[in-house]
Design an enzyme around this catalytic site. Sequence first.
Site, PDB file in Angstrom:
ATOM      1  N   GLY A   1     -37.948 -41.958   3.372  1.00 58.26           N
ATOM      2  CA  GLY A   1     -38.888 -41.516   2.344  1.00 58.26           C
ATOM      3  C   GLY A   1     -38.230 -41.599   0.989  1.00 58.26           C
ATOM      4  O   GLY A   1     -37.544 -40.686   0.574  1.00 58.26           O
ATOM      5  N   ILE A   2     -38.450 -42.718   0.291  1.00 56.62           N
ATOM      6  CA  ILE A   2     -37.717 -42.963  -0.961  1.00 56.62           C
ATOM      7  C   ILE A   2     -38.653 -42.765  -2.147  1.00 56.62           C
ATOM      8  O   ILE A   2     -38.945 -43.703  -2.912  1.00 56.62           O
ATOM      9  CB  ILE A   2     -37.080 -44.371  -0.933  1.00 56.62           C
ATOM     10  CG1 ILE A   2     -36.274 -44.573   0.365  1.00 56.62           C
ATOM     11  CG2 ILE A   2     -36.170 -44.577  -2.154  1.00 56.62           C
ATOM     12  CD1 ILE A   2     -35.109 -43.601   0.548  1.00 56.62           C
ATOM     13  N   GLY A   3     -39.163 -41.558  -2.278  1.00 53.72           N
ATOM     14  CA  GLY A   3     -39.940 -41.206  -3.464  1.00 53.72           C
ATOM     15  C   GLY A   3     -39.036 -40.547  -4.486  1.00 53.72           C
ATOM     16  O   GLY A   3     -37.858 -40.879  -4.580  1.00 53.72           O
ATOM     17  N   HIS A   4     -39.578 -39.603  -5.239  1.00 57.65           N
ATOM     18  CA  HIS A   4     -38.784 -38.915  -6.254  1.00 57.65           C
ATOM     19  C   HIS A   4     -37.550 -38.261  -5.648  1.00 57.65           C
ATOM     20  O   HIS A   4     -36.452 -38.346  -6.184  1.00 57.65           O
ATOM     21  CB  HIS A   4     -39.627 -37.841  -6.953  1.00 57.65           C
ATOM     22  CG  HIS A   4     -40.743 -38.394  -7.761  1.00 57.65           C
ATOM     23  ND1 HIS A   4     -40.525 -39.192  -8.857  1.00 57.65           N
ATOM     24  CD2 HIS A   4     -42.087 -38.282  -7.645  1.00 57.65           C
ATOM     25  CE1 HIS A   4     -41.691 -39.542  -9.381  1.00 57.65           C
ATOM     26  NE2 HIS A   4     -42.649 -39.013  -8.662  1.00 57.65           N
TER      27      HIS A   4
ATOM     28  N   SER B   1     -38.661 -32.614   3.768  1.00 62.79           N
ATOM     29  CA  SER B   1     -40.116 -32.787   3.695  1.00 62.79           C
ATOM     30  C   SER B   1     -40.841 -31.471   3.943  1.00 62.79           C
ATOM     31  O   SER B   1     -40.450 -30.674   4.789  1.00 62.79           O
ATOM     32  CB  SER B   1     -40.568 -33.819   4.742  1.00 62.79           C
ATOM     33  OG  SER B   1     -39.924 -35.048   4.502  1.00 62.79           O
ATOM     34  N   ASN B   2     -41.893 -31.267   3.191  1.00 60.60           N
ATOM     35  CA  ASN B   2     -42.675 -30.034   3.271  1.00 60.60           C
ATOM     36  C   ASN B   2     -43.963 -30.225   4.057  1.00 60.60           C
ATOM     37  O   ASN B   2     -44.457 -31.334   4.137  1.00 60.60           O
ATOM     38  CB  ASN B   2     -43.011 -29.557   1.856  1.00 60.60           C
ATOM     39  CG  ASN B   2     -41.816 -28.891   1.220  1.00 60.60           C
ATOM     40  OD1 ASN B   2     -41.081 -28.189   1.895  1.00 60.60           O
ATOM     41  ND2 ASN B   2     -41.616 -29.138  -0.065  1.00 60.60           N
TER      42      ASN B   2
ATOM     43  N   HIS C   1     -40.022 -21.734   3.866  1.00 58.67           N
ATOM     44  CA  HIS C   1     -39.865 -22.351   2.540  1.00 58.67           C
ATOM     45  C   HIS C   1     -41.274 -22.590   2.000  1.00 58.67           C
ATOM     46  O   HIS C   1     -41.816 -23.667   2.095  1.00 58.67           O
ATOM     47  CB  HIS C   1     -39.081 -23.660   2.640  1.00 58.67           C
ATOM     48  CG  HIS C   1     -38.950 -24.366   1.328  1.00 58.67           C
ATOM     49  ND1 HIS C   1     -38.395 -23.779   0.211  1.00 58.67           N
ATOM     50  CD2 HIS C   1     -39.317 -25.611   0.942  1.00 58.67           C
ATOM     51  CE1 HIS C   1     -38.413 -24.629  -0.797  1.00 58.67           C
ATOM     52  NE2 HIS C   1     -38.975 -25.745  -0.373  1.00 58.67           N
TER      53      HIS C   1
END
Lengths: 308, 308, 308, 308
Positions: C9-12, C122-123, C178
């Site tokens: 997962g290469i987002g922000h 990841s949420n 979280h």
Amino acid sequence: MSRKIGVIGIGHVGSTVAHYLVSGGFVDELVLIDKNKAKVVADALDLKEALPNLPYHPKIVVNDYDALKDADVIISSLGNTRVLSSKTSDRFAELPFVSAQVKLVAPKIKASGFNGVIVDISNPCDVITSMYQKLTGLPKNQVMGTGTLLDSARMKRTVGEALHVASSSVSGYNLGEHGNSQFTAWSTVVVLSHPISELVDKYHLDLDQLDQNAKNGGFTIFKGKGYTNYGVATAAVRLANVVMNDANTELPVSNYRKEYGVYLSYPAVIGKQGIVHQDQLNLSDDEKKKLQKSANFIKSKFEQVMNK
Amino acid sequence: MSRKIGVIGIGHVGSTVAHYLVSGGFVDELVLIDKNKAKVVADALDLKEALPNLPYHPKIVVNDYDALKDADVIISSLGNTRVLSSKTSDRFAELPFVSAQVKLVAPKIKASGFNGVIVDISNPCDVITSMYQKLTGLPKNQVMGTGTLLDSARMKRTVGEALHVASSSVSGYNLGEHGNSQFTAWSTVVVLSHPISELVDKYHLDLDQLDQNAKNGGFTIFKGKGYTNYGVATAAVRLANVVMNDANTELPVSNYRKEYGVYLSYPAVIGKQGIVHQDQLNLSDDEKKKLQKSANFIKSKFEQVMNK
Amino acid sequence: MSRKIGVIGIGHVGSTVAHYLVSGGFVDELVLIDKNKAKVVADALDLKEALPNLPYHPKIVVNDYDALKDADVIISSLGNTRVLSSKTSDRFAELPFVSAQVKLVAPKIKASGFNGVIVDISNPCDVITSMYQKLTGLPKNQVMGTGTLLDSARMKRTVGEALHVASSSVSGYNLGEHGNSQFTAWSTVVVLSHPISELVDKYHLDLDQLDQNAKNGGFTIFKGKGYTNYGVATAAVRLANVVMNDANTELPVSNYRKEYGVYLSYPAVIGKQGIVHQDQLNLSDDEKKKLQKSANFIKSKFEQVMNK
Amino acid sequence: MSRKIGVIGIGHVGSTVAHYLVSGGFVDELVLIDKNKAKVVADALDLKEALPNLPYHPKIVVNDYDALKDADVIISSLGNTRVLSSKTSDRFAELPFVSAQVKLVAPKIKASGFNGVIVDISNPCDVITSMYQKLTGLPKNQVMGTGTLLDSARMKRTVGEALHVASSSVSGYNLGEHGNSQFTAWSTVVVLSHPISELVDKYHLDLDQLDQNAKNGGFTIFKGKGYTNYGVATAAVRLANVVMNDANTELPVSNYRKEYGVYLSYPAVIGKQGIVHQDQLNLSDDEKKKLQKSANFIKSKFEQVMNK
């Protein structure tokens, strides 16, 4: 996987190597080996007392050859500088002591099943590096010596000081034996975007004098404290990091050169497997002669010590 | 502005401090001072020969007190461990030698115009730290000693080993004199999310034994190599970094406590101005007594040395 | 052996994790995975163009699940903050998207033969961490989430600012989900050598307000830029380093707690095998209630998502 | 003294610069400036939430031009890549936006009393760097642009990949405008101990193709994510570190070359005072022509923008 390094010989150099590895966060498991048990236990404990004030927490193990089995790198810093300080700074004065030690140590490395890369600091560097290769039976590419990585650093220091640039902005190589027959291959030295030969007039450089300054540096250190440790430990740890990082970095180290039939210092590309590429320099005739002479000297010494 | 540090006393500890500062990239200008000129020149040169293999390029200056004028931190590592190794490891054996040196060195620091923070490693740490403050005339907050930052590290090591956690995951303080009268304030020690007193039964801990192990660690190092350097150099450099970073980090160091009228180790918040905040611990009666006793001892020794 | 990390997962967040790993010299081989091939190829190339100006040279591999086989750590930074920015900052708005992704990704991780430690960013973190454990079949100790390591950092920031100490000099934990039901366990917070409850009067602290400030911090970041990345990436990389270093460091992370039957954040000791030790806090009754409520919430969400 | 850096323009690049400075421990006080207050406040807060998990504790200040007075370095990362992404990747598409910003920002820098070194990343780099020098009135040596330090990194990447060596083991320069008219001065490129021209046959190198690959790299990144940040941020932070460390390192940056009457990229020695030494390369006639053409282009653009 963890980065695991063995350091054999915990004197002035070995303990500095160990401290630098720990303080720099370069190692996850460190195996320290020395026949002076009280000394190596003391250094290990001292390093453990540094950890609460550091952001890393490597394991530190003492005098366990078996633990070398899965090490990535072994750094040999066996030595006996007392031999030197009493009479001479000729690195060959250490040969009887160190070669006897290597004959004891190398079989234990072999027995551990170690299959990483050996980085030898112990002097006389080229002969001892050859011995490690021979006695461990590791492929030649997996055994190297710090060699003239230190002499090249000395040359860079003097050139950098003469031209007011960082020594790391000087490129080029010292070649041959890590000893009295090593020399700066000036044809390889580039600084301020020029081969140094082009700058001699403009900046009133005396290359012979720079060479002498570089050599004198080593003597000055040796006379001032009886050993040298920071420069050479930094060179050795850099090599260990390049190996563990599989970086394919080109550096002058003691590596086996087929055309000379010996270990001597010559630039090579270094990665996970040790020496991963060797190239041929365009040396001047004079430089070629010096290198051949240096090779012959190493060869004769190596034969002497192996035939004992 | 550049980070500038002076190190005074380039023996086992001072040279390790210098190497760690350089190899860690923690300093831009380093001033090394020692009366043994050959030794300090040798170490400076050795460090310069490390630079071509490092990504930093600090300036290294030798024996120039004037250069201390705009230094951020001076680390004092004056010492004479030969005094110790011959007879005893009592840090007060070093007092005559070190105090005489400080009487020579401190006025030169003062004359340089230095107005940064002094971090004293030299032993006996609390007395020597007091001397530096008195003789340089610097505000008390600008002078501190590594003190029990090292003893606390030793305690953390033993507690961490006993409970299989990183020593940096143990919090708590050793207090008082950096010497035989220091003690672990167990009421401050927290590990595995609990005050350690709550874990004694569950993990079969013997706090007295842990205390003894921590103390023995120092002796083992001293006996094994005749000095200790890595733990204490790491503590000193951490303090220098906290000061230069103006980090406001809380650590146990030797700092002047008004209620005791002396320098002794007690946690304090450390920033650019040195000691920037002092708080009061909730010690047990027993801990208070031990601390008072430690303070009395330091006081008497300080008065002796200043009246000579 | 090389330190090998996968980032999925290469987002922000994922790209920040990747950059921090590379720029800090924390990795020797980096596997970047994202279904947006153009984006992940771009980030990999951008990182490679950083290497000539760095002293490290890691390998960077793109979209190769097989390469995860011998990775030490996989960091999951799958996410879709666009879902959030359009309507709400409730992390559960991401659940449909992220859980669908995890159902695709986890079997590929499993198929690769990966047997290291998963660190999930990841949420909603606790539910997704649970999903990773379930769907990869890895032992529970080998799967964790950054969880309230970030919320604890937020609490430390506000407490540190209120008391003018470095946030790293504040210890203590935020616990639970979280998400909106997490809370600061004030009974665990120690600062300036005191349980924070003892400092409330002296320093006029309003703990509820500090708690609110910490939570508001997250919203302020989210509103200001549409995502949060630096705090959480730093937390994740710290965990990866602790695992690779086998450091046995105690930190609050999302880990499986038997007594609650779910993943939720609670301090644990972390080493090579992931969660290597769990302890029981002495929470107040109120804190226990909050934690149970948080656990119930996570449980119901996890069941929902797995039954789909 | 503290290392203090200002970053102006907190978009993709500026925030990456800020994060790298903080995560690397390279700064003690960081001033972030952006006209989008919500964004810069968000990034500052996000960075502060990283600090409890880092061993450093820099101060972070937002939108305070006065705080730049005693900064060592200002990095300008003003930009508007949306202009680019809509139509073109020609860096001159950003000129109207960025030049208008610089006309607002530079006088504020001047008014702050700043007397350190400006490192400009903003594009078109050479024109904007010229503008900063003109509008702040700082001496030419105190203003530089990252320029072809990035293009040289791209060249090193492609050469390194072609020859299986670390890109940091390739030396040489790209020269001229940081834009479409920049070029690799192949006469300066050395790798595997040889001028690259000597290796063309042996390794079947196509220098034009390598050049194209390097350029394509930038386009690929830009197309894949709409901006480039990691390579250029690394270059800028390296320059800031070289300045603060007063390292006298030689690097290709945009610096004012008298013989061309403009800022353009050419190797220079960089230290505390910015550009501390300039040398003359031995370029081929073809390279000289390309450089002149590049200079003419920059000149005409600079005149246009200043006359508006």
